[in-house]
Design a protein around this motif. Structure first.
Motif, PDB file in Angstrom:
ATOM      1  N   SER A 117      18.050  55.832  80.267  1.00 29.63           N
ATOM      2  CA  SER A 117      17.348  56.009  79.000  1.00 29.63           C
ATOM      3  C   SER A 117      17.926  57.229  78.280  1.00 29.63           C
ATOM      4  O   SER A 117      17.597  58.366  78.627  1.00 29.63           O
ATOM      5  CB  SER A 117      15.848  56.217  79.222  1.00 29.63           C
ATOM      6  OG  SER A 117      15.212  56.563  78.015  1.00 29.63           O
ATOM      7  N   PRO A 118      18.786  57.022  77.283  1.00 32.15           N
ATOM      8  CA  PRO A 118      19.362  58.170  76.563  1.00 32.15           C
ATOM      9  C   PRO A 118      18.304  59.084  75.940  1.00 32.15           C
ATOM     10  O   PRO A 118      18.438  60.306  75.971  1.00 32.15           O
ATOM     11  CB  PRO A 118      20.235  57.513  75.492  1.00 32.15           C
ATOM     12  CG  PRO A 118      20.550  56.155  76.039  1.00 32.15           C
ATOM     13  CD  PRO A 118      19.332  55.745  76.792  1.00 32.15           C
ATOM     14  N   SER A 119      17.255  58.482  75.376  1.00 23.17           N
ATOM     15  CA  SER A 119      16.225  59.282  74.701  1.00 23.17           C
ATOM     16  C   SER A 119      15.455  60.152  75.697  1.00 23.17           C
ATOM     17  O   SER A 119      15.246  61.353  75.457  1.00 23.17           O
ATOM     18  CB  SER A 119      15.264  58.371  73.933  1.00 23.17           C
ATOM     19  OG  SER A 119      14.754  57.354  74.780  1.00 23.17           O
ATOM     20  N   LEU A 120      15.033  59.571  76.819  1.00 23.30           N
ATOM     21  CA  LEU A 120      14.300  60.354  77.810  1.00 23.30           C
ATOM     22  C   LEU A 120      15.214  61.330  78.541  1.00 23.30           C
ATOM     23  O   LEU A 120      14.794  62.421  78.917  1.00 23.30           O
ATOM     24  CB  LEU A 120      13.603  59.421  78.804  1.00 23.30           C
ATOM     25  CG  LEU A 120      12.284  58.821  78.306  1.00 23.30           C
ATOM     26  CD1 LEU A 120      11.805  57.715  79.233  1.00 23.30           C
ATOM     27  CD2 LEU A 120      11.215  59.899  78.161  1.00 23.30           C
ATOM     28  N   THR A 121      16.468  60.940  78.737  1.00 21.66           N
ATOM     29  CA  THR A 121      17.430  61.842  79.364  1.00 21.66           C
ATOM     30  C   THR A 121      17.601  63.099  78.508  1.00 21.66           C
ATOM     31  O   THR A 121      17.597  64.229  79.010  1.00 21.66           O
ATOM     32  CB  THR A 121      18.781  61.122  79.563  1.00 21.66           C
ATOM     33  OG1 THR A 121      18.601  60.090  80.540  1.00 21.66           O
ATOM     34  CG2 THR A 121      19.855  62.084  80.043  1.00 21.66           C
ATOM     35  N   LYS A 122      17.718  62.914  77.204  1.00 23.51           N
ATOM     36  CA  LYS A 122      17.857  64.048  76.285  1.00 23.51           C
ATOM     37  C   LYS A 122      16.585  64.890  76.279  1.00 23.51           C
ATOM     38  O   LYS A 122      16.638  66.134  76.321  1.00 23.51           O
ATOM     39  CB  LYS A 122      18.167  63.541  74.883  1.00 23.51           C
ATOM     40  CG  LYS A 122      18.378  64.645  73.860  1.00 23.51           C
ATOM     41  CD  LYS A 122      18.735  64.064  72.497  1.00 23.51           C
ATOM     42  CE  LYS A 122      18.946  65.191  71.476  1.00 23.51           C
ATOM     43  NZ  LYS A 122      19.285  64.643  70.128  1.00 23.51           N
ATOM     44  N   LEU A 123      15.443  64.223  76.246  1.00 24.84           N
ATOM     45  CA  LEU A 123      14.162  64.925  76.199  1.00 24.84           C
ATOM     46  C   LEU A 123      13.905  65.749  77.460  1.00 24.84           C
ATOM     47  O   LEU A 123      13.413  66.880  77.392  1.00 24.84           O
ATOM     48  CB  LEU A 123      13.031  63.906  76.005  1.00 24.84           C
ATOM     49  CG  LEU A 123      11.607  64.448  75.854  1.00 24.84           C
ATOM     50  CD1 LEU A 123      11.487  65.291  74.586  1.00 24.84           C
ATOM     51  CD2 LEU A 123      10.610  63.296  75.812  1.00 24.84           C
ATOM     52  N   CYS A 124      14.258  65.180  78.618  1.00 28.79           N
ATOM     53  CA  CYS A 124      13.963  65.827  79.900  1.00 28.79           C
ATOM     54  C   CYS A 124      15.084  66.743  80.395  1.00 28.79           C
ATOM     55  O   CYS A 124      14.890  67.503  81.346  1.00 28.79           O
ATOM     56  CB  CYS A 124      13.666  64.763  80.964  1.00 28.79           C
ATOM     57  SG  CYS A 124      12.233  63.742  80.595  1.00 28.79           S
ATOM     58  N   GLY A 125      16.257  66.632  79.772  1.00 30.31           N
ATOM     59  CA  GLY A 125      17.375  67.463  80.210  1.00 30.31           C
ATOM     60  C   GLY A 125      17.930  67.046  81.555  1.00 30.31           C
ATOM     61  O   GLY A 125      18.594  67.834  82.238  1.00 30.31           O
ATOM     62  N   ARG A 126      17.679  65.835  81.932  1.00 34.18           N
ATOM     63  CA  ARG A 126      18.233  65.265  83.166  1.00 34.18           C
ATOM     64  C   ARG A 126      18.235  63.747  83.043  1.00 34.18           C
ATOM     65  O   ARG A 126      17.498  63.190  82.232  1.00 34.18           O
ATOM     66  CB  ARG A 126      17.433  65.689  84.392  1.00 34.18           C
ATOM     67  CG  ARG A 126      16.004  65.173  84.384  1.00 34.18           C
ATOM     68  CD  ARG A 126      15.436  65.176  85.783  1.00 34.18           C
ATOM     69  NE  ARG A 126      14.973  66.510  86.151  1.00 34.18           N
ATOM     70  CZ  ARG A 126      14.652  66.839  87.404  1.00 34.18           C
ATOM     71  NH1 ARG A 126      14.754  65.939  88.367  1.00 34.18           N
ATOM     72  NH2 ARG A 126      14.212  68.030  87.688  1.00 34.18           N
ATOM     73  N   GLU A 127      19.024  63.083  83.859  1.00 29.18           N
ATOM     74  CA  GLU A 127      19.136  61.624  83.780  1.00 29.18           C
ATOM     75  C   GLU A 127      17.809  60.956  84.141  1.00 29.18           C
ATOM     76  O   GLU A 127      17.172  61.302  85.135  1.00 29.18           O
ATOM     77  CB  GLU A 127      20.225  61.139  84.735  1.00 29.18           C
ATOM     78  CG  GLU A 127      20.734  59.741  84.435  1.00 29.18           C
ATOM     79  CD  GLU A 127      21.595  59.669  83.179  1.00 29.18           C
ATOM     80  OE1 GLU A 127      21.409  58.690  82.421  1.00 29.18           O
ATOM     81  OE2 GLU A 127      22.425  60.561  82.964  1.00 29.18           O
ATOM     82  N   VAL A 128      17.403  60.018  83.296  1.00 22.48           N
ATOM     83  CA  VAL A 128      16.190  59.237  83.543  1.00 22.48           C
ATOM     84  C   VAL A 128      16.565  57.759  83.546  1.00 22.48           C
ATOM     85  O   VAL A 128      17.226  57.273  82.613  1.00 22.48           O
ATOM     86  CB  VAL A 128      15.114  59.499  82.466  1.00 22.48           C
ATOM     87  CG1 VAL A 128      13.900  58.588  82.701  1.00 22.48           C
ATOM     88  CG2 VAL A 128      14.684  60.958  82.468  1.00 22.48           C
TER      89      VAL A 128
END
Length: 313
Positions: free
Chosen positions: A13-24
């Motif tokens: 998930s690019p959006s959640l990865t960016k939001l969380c600062g780690r791969e999701v």
């Protein structure tokens, strides 16, 4: 174990990865033929029952478990009766009937419908399908983790999921043990008003909620599985409780980010990431996060808009 369920993708998930600062990664159980992860375990249970000579499946569910039972029964050429409470949306009742199930609307909540279903299932040739409380069902759900082990680039920092009665969590914990990931935490999310697991942890034992007041009716078990409560005493299981508004907003953001429509019961598992509610012990661990997008058939775009309006006040 047969293959009534399908292997679902785990997508980044690019959006959640960016939001969380780690791969999701999102484990897309909403793509199962019945609409949710329930088909894994309930399909497995129905297969075993048919092999043992059962000819009828009896389920008590106002949603995804009933749909999984009806789909499995039809696929296995068994008859199916689903006892569902009056709170079940008409859309779900229609879907159950479309799968060939005989739908009996009984009681104001799942517990009342379940009592009637248990009595019916005492007839010869019947297999009772509990929505979440059966070891065979948990084993079926555990196949989700077997797939994750192949799909993820490395051991995850945690697996996030929603808890209703605890069947999914029990299956994931069994799967984590099978693949040697006993140290991987489970983040168990619930909504306020359907938080029987959180209340059990507070009380030091499983307790019964007086009623389900959350929008997330698919999380509507009054008491959590004792197996999950026991597991939480011996391995890392973290409880997170989110509001209905946060769960609905998570559904909306998932629809916008990934073009996927899910129920608030599923949104609860995504909300800790969208709202920064990850437990500190989990946030400190290295590795990607895996979220079980458990699915849900009781949702339409119009319903999501209505939930947004109801929770905006």
């Amino acid at each position: 174990m047969g293959k009534l369920h399908v292997e679902t993708p785990a997508i980044s998930s690019p959006s959640l990865t960016k939001l969380c600062g780690r791969e999701v990664y999102l484990k897309l159980e909403n793509l199962q033929p019945s609409g949710s992860f329930k088909l894994r375990g309930i399909g497995h249970l129905c297969e075993e029952a048919r092999a043992a000579g059962c000819t009828e499946v009896v389920s008590s569910s106002g949603g995804n478990a009933g749909l999984a039972a009806a789909y499995a029964a039809r696929s296995l050429q068994m008859s199916c009766t689903v006892f569902t409470p009056r709170s079940t949306p008409a859309m779900v009742v229609d879907k159950l009937r479309a799968e060939g199930a005989d739908v009996q609307i009984v009681g104001k909540n799942w517990n009342e419908a379940n009592e009637v279903a248990v009595e019916r299932a005492k007839r010869p040739g019947c297999c009772f399908v509990h929505p979440y409380e059966h070891p065979t069902t948990w084993t079926g759900h555990s196949t989700l983790v077997t797939e994750l082990q192949r799909q993820l680039p490395e051991r995850p920092a945690a697996v996030l999921l929603s808890v209703g009665g605890g069947g999914l969590a029990n299956g994931v914990i069994e799967g984590l043990h099978r693949v040697g990931w006993d140290d991987v935490p489970v983040v168990a999310a619930e909504t306020e008003g359907a938080d029987c697991f959180s209340k059990a942890l507070e009380a030091g034992k499983p307790v019964s909620l007086p009623d389900i007041t959350s929008l997330a009716k698919s999380l509507g078990a009054l008491q959590v599985s004792s197996r999950l409560f026991e597991s939480a005493q011996t391995r890392p299981v973290f409880s997170v409780v989110v509001s209905d508004r946060q769960a609905v907003e998570a559904c909306t953001r998932l629809a916008e980010d990934h073009r996927l429509l899910v129920e608030p019961a599923c949104g609860a598992a995504l909300a800790p990431l969208y709202y920064g509610l990850l437990p500190a012990e989990v946030a400190a661990r290295p590795g990607p996060l895996a979220v079980v997008v458990c699915g849900g058939s009781g949702v339409t775009p119009q319903m999501l808009i209505q939930w947004q309006q109801m929770t905006a006040a």
